[in-house]
Motif scaffolding. Structure first.
Motif, PDB file in Angstrom:
ATOM      1  N   GLY A  26       0.797  -1.228   0.000  1.00  0.00           N
ATOM      2  CA  GLY A  26       0.000   0.000   0.000  1.00  0.00           C
ATOM      3  C   GLY A  26       0.828   1.276   0.000  1.00  0.00           C
ATOM      4  O   GLY A  26       0.323   2.338   0.355  1.00  0.00           O
ATOM      5  N   LYS A  27       2.090   1.185  -0.439  1.00  0.00           N
ATOM      6  CA  LYS A  27       2.975   2.361  -0.472  1.00  0.00           C
ATOM      7  C   LYS A  27       2.348   3.507  -1.237  1.00  0.00           C
ATOM      8  O   LYS A  27       2.264   4.621  -0.747  1.00  0.00           O
ATOM      9  CB  LYS A  27       4.307   2.036  -1.173  1.00  0.00           C
ATOM     10  CG  LYS A  27       5.235   1.148  -0.426  1.00  0.00           C
ATOM     11  CD  LYS A  27       6.500   0.904  -1.227  1.00  0.00           C
ATOM     12  CE  LYS A  27       6.269   0.150  -2.525  1.00  0.00           C
ATOM     13  NZ  LYS A  27       5.813  -1.233  -2.340  1.00  0.00           N
ATOM     14  N   THR A  28       1.943   3.207  -2.487  1.00  0.00           N
ATOM     15  CA  THR A  28       1.448   4.269  -3.352  1.00  0.00           C
ATOM     16  C   THR A  28       0.177   4.897  -2.787  1.00  0.00           C
ATOM     17  O   THR A  28       0.028   6.121  -2.777  1.00  0.00           O
ATOM     18  CB  THR A  28       1.228   3.726  -4.779  1.00  0.00           C
ATOM     19  OG1 THR A  28       2.485   3.218  -5.231  1.00  0.00           O
ATOM     20  CG2 THR A  28       0.752   4.797  -5.728  1.00  0.00           C
ATOM     21  N   THR A  29      -0.716   4.055  -2.270  1.00  0.00           N
ATOM     22  CA  THR A  29      -1.955   4.570  -1.671  1.00  0.00           C
ATOM     23  C   THR A  29      -1.635   5.444  -0.460  1.00  0.00           C
ATOM     24  O   THR A  29      -2.229   6.505  -0.268  1.00  0.00           O
ATOM     25  CB  THR A  29      -2.886   3.403  -1.256  1.00  0.00           C
ATOM     26  OG1 THR A  29      -2.940   2.458  -2.318  1.00  0.00           O
ATOM     27  CG2 THR A  29      -4.286   3.885  -0.956  1.00  0.00           C
ATOM     28  N   LYS A 185      -3.583  -0.910   6.314  1.00  0.00           N
ATOM     29  CA  LYS A 185      -4.801  -1.706   6.145  1.00  0.00           C
ATOM     30  C   LYS A 185      -5.348  -2.161   7.491  1.00  0.00           C
ATOM     31  O   LYS A 185      -5.928  -3.239   7.614  1.00  0.00           O
ATOM     32  CB  LYS A 185      -4.571  -2.916   5.217  1.00  0.00           C
ATOM     33  CG  LYS A 185      -3.834  -2.531   3.924  1.00  0.00           C
ATOM     34  CD  LYS A 185      -3.813  -3.635   2.916  1.00  0.00           C
ATOM     35  CE  LYS A 185      -2.913  -3.274   1.743  1.00  0.00           C
ATOM     36  NZ  LYS A 185      -2.890  -4.260   0.688  1.00  0.00           N
ATOM     37  N   ASP A 192     -12.804  -4.031   6.305  1.00  0.00           N
ATOM     38  CA  ASP A 192     -11.507  -4.596   6.672  1.00  0.00           C
ATOM     39  C   ASP A 192     -11.694  -5.599   7.801  1.00  0.00           C
ATOM     40  O   ASP A 192     -12.493  -5.394   8.696  1.00  0.00           O
ATOM     41  CB  ASP A 192     -10.544  -3.484   7.096  1.00  0.00           C
ATOM     42  CG  ASP A 192     -10.014  -2.722   5.893  1.00  0.00           C
ATOM     43  OD1 ASP A 192     -10.172  -3.238   4.774  1.00  0.00           O
ATOM     44  OD2 ASP A 192      -9.470  -1.635   6.075  1.00  0.00           O
ATOM     45  N   ALA A 245      -4.361   3.582   4.709  1.00  0.00           N
ATOM     46  CA  ALA A 245      -4.051   4.439   3.566  1.00  0.00           C
ATOM     47  C   ALA A 245      -5.323   4.813   2.822  1.00  0.00           C
ATOM     48  O   ALA A 245      -5.363   5.800   2.107  1.00  0.00           O
ATOM     49  CB  ALA A 245      -3.070   3.730   2.635  1.00  0.00           C
TER      50      ALA A 245
HETATM   51  P1  GTP Z   1       2.989  -1.797  -5.785  1.00  0.00           P
HETATM   52  O1  GTP Z   1       3.904  -0.614  -5.740  1.00  0.00           O
HETATM   53  O2  GTP Z   1       2.066  -1.770  -6.960  1.00  0.00           O
HETATM   54  O3  GTP Z   1       3.624  -3.106  -5.596  1.00  0.00           O
HETATM   55  O4  GTP Z   1       2.017  -1.703  -4.529  1.00  0.00           O
HETATM   56  P2  GTP Z   1       1.948  -0.647  -3.407  1.00  0.00           P
HETATM   57  O5  GTP Z   1       2.734  -1.121  -2.241  1.00  0.00           O
HETATM   58  O6  GTP Z   1       2.207   0.717  -3.912  1.00  0.00           O
HETATM   59  O7  GTP Z   1       0.420  -0.816  -3.011  1.00  0.00           O
HETATM   60  P3  GTP Z   1      -0.853  -0.031  -3.551  1.00  0.00           P
HETATM   61  O8  GTP Z   1      -0.881   1.316  -2.968  1.00  0.00           O
HETATM   62  O9  GTP Z   1      -0.933  -0.180  -5.014  1.00  0.00           O
HETATM   63  O10 GTP Z   1      -1.994  -0.878  -2.828  1.00  0.00           O
HETATM   64  C1  GTP Z   1      -2.208  -2.239  -3.095  1.00  0.00           C
HETATM   65  C2  GTP Z   1      -3.669  -2.577  -2.864  1.00  0.00           C
HETATM   66  O11 GTP Z   1      -3.994  -2.462  -1.467  1.00  0.00           O
HETATM   67  C3  GTP Z   1      -4.626  -1.663  -3.597  1.00  0.00           C
HETATM   68  O12 GTP Z   1      -5.690  -2.450  -4.078  1.00  0.00           O
HETATM   69  C4  GTP Z   1      -5.126  -0.716  -2.511  1.00  0.00           C
HETATM   70  O13 GTP Z   1      -6.413  -0.235  -2.763  1.00  0.00           O
HETATM   71  C5  GTP Z   1      -5.113  -1.596  -1.276  1.00  0.00           C
HETATM   72  N1  GTP Z   1      -4.910  -0.817  -0.044  1.00  0.00           N
HETATM   73  C6  GTP Z   1      -3.892   0.051   0.197  1.00  0.00           C
HETATM   74  N2  GTP Z   1      -4.026   0.580   1.427  1.00  0.00           N
HETATM   75  C7  GTP Z   1      -5.147   0.038   1.995  1.00  0.00           C
HETATM   76  C8  GTP Z   1      -5.820   0.181   3.268  1.00  0.00           C
HETATM   77  O14 GTP Z   1      -5.415   0.936   4.144  1.00  0.00           O
HETATM   78  N3  GTP Z   1      -6.952  -0.568   3.483  1.00  0.00           N
HETATM   79  C9  GTP Z   1      -7.430  -1.420   2.529  1.00  0.00           C
HETATM   80  N4  GTP Z   1      -8.528  -2.117   2.798  1.00  0.00           N
HETATM   81  N5  GTP Z   1      -6.826  -1.575   1.320  1.00  0.00           N
HETATM   82  C10 GTP Z   1      -5.709  -0.869   1.048  1.00  0.00           C
END
Ligand code: GTP
Length: 269
Positions: A26-29, A185, A192, A245
Protein backbone atom coordinates in the motif's frame (compact mmCIF):
# COMPACT_ATOMS: atom_id res chain seq x y z
CA UNK A 1 28.30 17.72 6.95
CA UNK A 2 28.55 16.88 10.67
CA UNK A 3 29.43 20.52 11.24
CA UNK A 4 26.42 21.67 9.27
CA UNK A 5 24.22 19.46 11.44
CA UNK A 6 25.83 20.67 14.65
CA UNK A 7 25.46 24.30 13.62
CA UNK A 8 21.74 23.77 13.30
CA UNK A 9 21.51 24.15 9.51
CA UNK A 10 19.83 20.77 9.27
CA UNK A 11 17.15 21.73 11.74
CA UNK A 12 15.64 24.08 9.16
CA UNK A 13 15.67 21.56 6.34
CA UNK A 14 12.61 19.57 5.23
CA UNK A 15 12.29 15.93 6.32
CA UNK A 16 12.75 13.38 3.52
CA UNK A 17 10.39 10.42 3.92
CA UNK A 18 11.36 7.32 1.94
CA UNK A 19 8.39 4.96 1.69
CA UNK A 20 9.44 1.30 1.48
CA UNK A 21 7.38 -1.88 1.68
CA UNK A 22 6.66 -5.24 0.07
CA UNK A 23 4.76 -5.24 -3.23
CA UNK A 24 1.12 -4.50 -2.60
CA UNK A 25 1.65 -3.28 0.97
CA UNK A 26 0.00 0.00 0.00
CA UNK A 27 2.97 2.36 -0.47
CA UNK A 28 1.45 4.27 -3.35
CA UNK A 29 -1.95 4.57 -1.67
CA UNK A 30 -0.30 5.77 1.54
CA UNK A 31 1.91 8.27 -0.31
CA UNK A 32 -1.20 9.64 -1.97
CA UNK A 33 -3.05 9.93 1.34
CA UNK A 34 -0.12 11.52 3.19
CA UNK A 35 0.38 13.91 0.27
CA UNK A 36 -3.22 15.08 0.24
CA UNK A 37 -3.22 15.28 4.06
CA UNK A 38 -0.18 17.56 3.92
CA UNK A 39 -1.62 19.61 1.06
CA UNK A 40 -4.49 20.58 3.35
CA UNK A 41 -1.98 21.96 5.78
CA UNK A 42 0.68 24.33 4.57
CA UNK A 43 3.28 24.17 3.14
CA UNK A 44 2.66 21.57 0.42
CA UNK A 45 5.08 18.62 0.34
CA UNK A 46 7.63 18.08 -2.42
CA UNK A 47 6.79 14.72 -4.00
CA UNK A 48 9.14 12.41 -5.88
CA UNK A 49 8.10 9.21 -7.66
CA UNK A 50 10.94 6.71 -8.09
CA UNK A 51 8.77 3.87 -9.43
CA UNK A 52 9.49 3.72 -13.19
CA UNK A 53 6.86 1.04 -13.77
CA UNK A 54 3.79 2.46 -12.10
CA UNK A 55 1.00 2.76 -14.62
CA UNK A 56 -0.75 5.77 -13.20
CA UNK A 57 -0.01 7.93 -10.26
CA UNK A 58 -2.84 8.94 -7.98
CA UNK A 59 -0.98 12.02 -6.68
CA UNK A 60 0.72 15.06 -8.20
CA UNK A 61 4.52 14.57 -8.27
CA UNK A 62 7.05 17.38 -8.50
CA UNK A 63 9.56 14.90 -9.89
CA UNK A 64 8.61 11.71 -11.69
CA UNK A 65 11.25 9.18 -12.77
CA UNK A 66 8.95 8.30 -15.69
CA UNK A 67 9.58 11.72 -17.24
CA UNK A 68 13.29 10.91 -17.48
CA UNK A 69 13.43 7.16 -18.14
CA UNK A 70 10.92 5.13 -20.11
CA UNK A 71 11.08 1.74 -18.50
CA UNK A 72 9.57 -0.13 -21.48
CA UNK A 73 12.15 1.43 -23.81
CA UNK A 74 14.90 0.47 -21.37
CA UNK A 75 13.65 -3.15 -21.41
CA UNK A 76 13.74 -3.23 -25.21
CA UNK A 77 17.01 -1.40 -25.59
CA UNK A 78 18.91 -3.61 -23.14
CA UNK A 79 16.95 -6.82 -23.79
CA UNK A 80 15.74 -7.03 -20.19
CA UNK A 81 12.75 -8.51 -18.39
CA UNK A 82 10.47 -6.37 -16.20
CA UNK A 83 12.65 -6.46 -13.05
CA UNK A 84 15.89 -5.87 -14.95
CA UNK A 85 14.15 -2.99 -16.72
CA UNK A 86 13.15 -1.41 -13.41
CA UNK A 87 16.63 -1.82 -11.87
CA UNK A 88 18.32 -0.37 -14.98
CA UNK A 89 15.86 2.55 -15.09
CA UNK A 90 16.66 3.33 -11.47
CA UNK A 91 20.40 3.10 -12.23
CA UNK A 92 20.01 5.54 -15.13
CA UNK A 93 18.06 7.91 -12.92
CA UNK A 94 20.62 7.65 -10.09
CA UNK A 95 23.34 8.99 -12.40
CA UNK A 96 21.39 12.28 -12.54
CA UNK A 97 20.48 12.37 -8.89
CA UNK A 98 22.80 15.29 -8.13
CA UNK A 99 20.57 17.46 -10.34
CA UNK A 100 17.58 16.47 -8.25
CA UNK A 101 19.49 17.32 -5.07
CA UNK A 102 20.28 20.71 -6.59
CA UNK A 103 16.57 21.29 -7.18
CA UNK A 104 15.75 20.20 -3.65
CA UNK A 105 18.38 22.54 -2.23
CA UNK A 106 16.80 25.48 -4.02
CA UNK A 107 13.31 24.58 -2.87
CA UNK A 108 14.13 23.59 0.70
CA UNK A 109 12.77 26.73 2.34
CA UNK A 110 9.38 26.15 0.77
CA UNK A 111 8.75 22.65 2.09
CA UNK A 112 8.46 20.85 5.36
CA UNK A 113 8.39 17.36 3.84
CA UNK A 114 9.87 15.62 0.82
CA UNK A 115 7.89 12.47 0.04
CA UNK A 116 9.53 9.65 -1.93
CA UNK A 117 7.64 6.68 -3.40
CA UNK A 118 9.79 3.67 -4.37
CA UNK A 119 9.41 0.77 -6.86
CA UNK A 120 6.76 -1.87 -6.15
CA UNK A 121 9.33 -4.63 -5.64
CA UNK A 122 11.13 -3.54 -2.49
CA UNK A 123 14.44 -5.28 -3.26
CA UNK A 124 14.86 -3.21 -6.42
CA UNK A 125 15.46 -0.28 -4.12
CA UNK A 126 16.91 -1.84 -0.98
CA UNK A 127 19.36 -4.25 -2.63
CA UNK A 128 20.54 -2.24 -5.62
CA UNK A 129 23.51 0.07 -5.88
CA UNK A 130 21.31 2.90 -7.12
CA UNK A 131 18.86 2.54 -4.20
CA UNK A 132 21.80 2.88 -1.78
CA UNK A 133 23.27 5.79 -3.73
CA UNK A 134 19.95 7.65 -3.69
CA UNK A 135 19.30 6.93 0.01
CA UNK A 136 22.80 7.96 1.06
CA UNK A 137 22.75 11.11 -1.06
CA UNK A 138 19.43 12.18 0.46
CA UNK A 139 20.51 11.35 4.00
CA UNK A 140 23.78 13.27 3.59
CA UNK A 141 21.90 16.45 2.70
CA UNK A 142 18.59 16.23 4.56
CA UNK A 143 17.06 14.74 7.71
CA UNK A 144 15.87 11.43 6.26
CA UNK A 145 13.42 8.91 7.71
CA UNK A 146 12.37 5.48 6.41
CA UNK A 147 8.64 4.74 6.51
CA UNK A 148 8.30 0.96 6.30
CA UNK A 149 4.78 0.07 5.11
CA UNK A 150 3.50 -3.31 6.25
CA UNK A 151 0.34 -5.06 5.17
CA UNK A 152 -1.25 -5.97 8.48
CA UNK A 153 -3.84 -8.22 6.80
CA UNK A 154 -1.16 -10.41 5.24
CA UNK A 155 0.93 -10.46 8.41
CA UNK A 156 -1.60 -12.05 10.78
CA UNK A 157 0.32 -15.31 10.62
CA UNK A 158 3.09 -15.04 13.25
CA UNK A 159 5.76 -16.58 11.01
CA UNK A 160 4.86 -14.21 8.15
CA UNK A 161 4.85 -11.36 10.63
CA UNK A 162 8.28 -12.37 11.85
CA UNK A 163 9.67 -12.60 8.29
CA UNK A 164 8.33 -9.15 7.46
CA UNK A 165 9.84 -7.72 10.64
CA UNK A 166 13.19 -9.40 9.91
CA UNK A 167 13.11 -7.68 6.54
CA UNK A 168 12.34 -4.36 8.24
CA UNK A 169 15.22 -5.05 10.62
CA UNK A 170 17.61 -5.73 7.72
CA UNK A 171 16.62 -2.41 6.11
CA UNK A 172 17.24 -0.62 9.38
CA UNK A 173 20.75 -2.09 9.54
CA UNK A 174 21.42 -1.45 5.88
CA UNK A 175 20.32 2.19 5.83
CA UNK A 176 21.12 3.02 9.49
CA UNK A 177 18.41 5.67 9.30
CA UNK A 178 15.60 6.46 11.74
CA UNK A 179 12.71 4.17 11.08
CA UNK A 180 8.91 4.25 11.40
CA UNK A 181 6.63 1.26 10.75
CA UNK A 182 3.17 1.90 9.29
CA UNK A 183 0.92 -1.12 9.86
CA UNK A 184 -1.30 -0.42 6.89
CA UNK A 185 -4.80 -1.71 6.15
CA UNK A 186 -5.66 -1.65 9.82
CA UNK A 187 -9.32 -2.31 10.55
CA UNK A 188 -10.80 1.06 10.06
CA UNK A 189 -13.03 0.40 7.09
CA UNK A 190 -16.13 -1.69 7.96
CA UNK A 191 -15.01 -4.18 5.29
CA UNK A 192 -11.51 -4.60 6.67
CA UNK A 193 -11.14 -7.76 8.67
CA UNK A 194 -7.99 -7.14 10.62
CA UNK A 195 -7.35 -5.05 13.67
CA UNK A 196 -3.66 -4.19 13.59
CA UNK A 197 -3.49 -4.12 17.39
CA UNK A 198 -2.53 -7.82 17.28
CA UNK A 199 0.82 -6.70 15.87
CA UNK A 200 1.26 -4.04 18.47
CA UNK A 201 0.53 -6.63 21.18
CA UNK A 202 3.07 -9.06 19.70
CA UNK A 203 5.71 -6.37 19.72
CA UNK A 204 4.94 -5.29 23.25
CA UNK A 205 4.50 -8.69 24.79
CA UNK A 206 6.97 -11.44 23.92
CA UNK A 207 4.87 -14.09 25.71
CA UNK A 208 1.88 -13.29 23.49
CA UNK A 209 3.98 -13.65 20.36
CA UNK A 210 5.59 -16.84 21.64
CA UNK A 211 2.14 -18.29 22.25
CA UNK A 212 1.00 -17.38 18.74
CA UNK A 213 4.15 -19.00 17.31
CA UNK A 214 3.58 -22.18 19.34
CA UNK A 215 0.17 -22.61 17.79
CA UNK A 216 1.89 -22.79 14.39
CA UNK A 217 2.78 -26.29 13.23
CA UNK A 218 5.92 -24.90 11.63
CA UNK A 219 7.11 -23.60 14.99
CA UNK A 220 9.67 -26.28 15.61
CA UNK A 221 13.15 -24.93 15.66
CA UNK A 222 15.36 -23.16 18.13
CA UNK A 223 16.24 -20.79 15.32
CA UNK A 224 12.68 -19.46 15.15
CA UNK A 225 12.71 -18.95 18.89
CA UNK A 226 16.09 -17.22 18.80
CA UNK A 227 15.02 -14.94 15.98
CA UNK A 228 11.94 -13.87 17.86
CA UNK A 229 14.18 -12.94 20.81
CA UNK A 230 16.35 -10.86 18.49
CA UNK A 231 13.24 -9.14 17.16
CA UNK A 232 12.08 -8.43 20.70
CA UNK A 233 15.17 -6.26 21.04
CA UNK A 234 14.38 -4.59 17.68
CA UNK A 235 10.78 -3.88 18.77
CA UNK A 236 11.78 -2.28 22.03
CA UNK A 237 12.89 0.90 20.24
CA UNK A 238 10.60 0.72 17.25
CA UNK A 239 8.19 3.50 16.34
CA UNK A 240 5.04 1.93 15.00
CA UNK A 241 1.37 2.70 14.38
CA UNK A 242 -1.62 1.19 12.62
CA UNK A 243 -2.85 3.33 9.71
CA UNK A 244 -5.31 3.10 6.87
CA UNK A 245 -4.05 4.44 3.57
CA UNK A 246 -7.62 4.28 2.27
CA UNK A 247 -9.39 6.28 4.98
CA UNK A 248 -6.40 8.27 6.17
CA UNK A 249 -6.99 7.16 9.75
CA UNK A 250 -4.08 7.75 12.16
CA UNK A 251 -1.97 9.70 9.69
CA UNK A 252 -1.61 12.31 12.42
CA UNK A 253 -0.01 9.65 14.64
CA UNK A 254 2.23 8.54 11.77
CA UNK A 255 3.49 12.10 11.29
CA UNK A 256 4.03 12.48 15.03
CA UNK A 257 6.31 9.41 14.91
CA UNK A 258 8.05 10.86 11.85
CA UNK A 259 8.70 13.98 13.92
CA UNK A 260 10.32 11.83 16.66
CA UNK A 261 12.41 10.06 14.00
CA UNK A 262 13.51 13.42 12.60
CA UNK A 263 14.68 14.47 16.06
CA UNK A 264 16.64 11.22 16.30
CA UNK A 265 18.30 12.04 12.96
CA UNK A 266 19.18 15.54 14.13
CA UNK A 267 20.75 14.35 17.35
CA UNK A 268 22.45 11.13 16.22
CA UNK A 269 23.35 11.35 12.55
P1 GTP B 1 2.99 -1.80 -5.78
O1 GTP B 1 3.90 -0.61 -5.74
O2 GTP B 1 2.07 -1.77 -6.96
O3 GTP B 1 3.62 -3.11 -5.60
O4 GTP B 1 2.02 -1.70 -4.53
P2 GTP B 1 1.95 -0.65 -3.41
O5 GTP B 1 2.73 -1.12 -2.24
O6 GTP B 1 2.21 0.72 -3.91
O7 GTP B 1 0.42 -0.82 -3.01
P3 GTP B 1 -0.85 -0.03 -3.55
O8 GTP B 1 -0.88 1.32 -2.97
O9 GTP B 1 -0.93 -0.18 -5.01
O10 GTP B 1 -1.99 -0.88 -2.83
C1 GTP B 1 -2.21 -2.24 -3.09
C2 GTP B 1 -3.67 -2.58 -2.86
O11 GTP B 1 -3.99 -2.46 -1.47
C3 GTP B 1 -4.63 -1.66 -3.60
O12 GTP B 1 -5.69 -2.45 -4.08
C4 GTP B 1 -5.13 -0.72 -2.51
O13 GTP B 1 -6.41 -0.24 -2.76
C5 GTP B 1 -5.11 -1.60 -1.28
N1 GTP B 1 -4.91 -0.82 -0.04
C6 GTP B 1 -3.89 0.05 0.20
N2 GTP B 1 -4.03 0.58 1.43
C7 GTP B 1 -5.15 0.04 1.99
C8 GTP B 1 -5.82 0.18 3.27
O14 GTP B 1 -5.42 0.94 4.14
N3 GTP B 1 -6.95 -0.57 3.48
C9 GTP B 1 -7.43 -1.42 2.53
N4 GTP B 1 -8.53 -2.12 2.80
N5 GTP B 1 -6.83 -1.57 1.32
C10 GTP B 1 -5.71 -0.87 1.05
Amino acid sequence: SDNAKASGDFSKKPTCLIFLGMAGSGKTTLVQKVTSYLYEKKPAPYVINLDPACAEMPYPANIDIRDTVKYKDVMKQYGLGPNGGIVTSLNLFATQFDQLLGLLDKRQDQHEYVIIDTPGQIEVFTWSASGSIITEALAAGFPTVIVYVMDSVRSVNPVTFMSNMLYACSILYKTRLPFVVALNKARILPTDVVDSSYAEEWMRDFEAFDEALRSESSYATNLTYSMSLVLDEFYSNLRCTGVSAVTGARLDRLLELVGDARREYLTEY
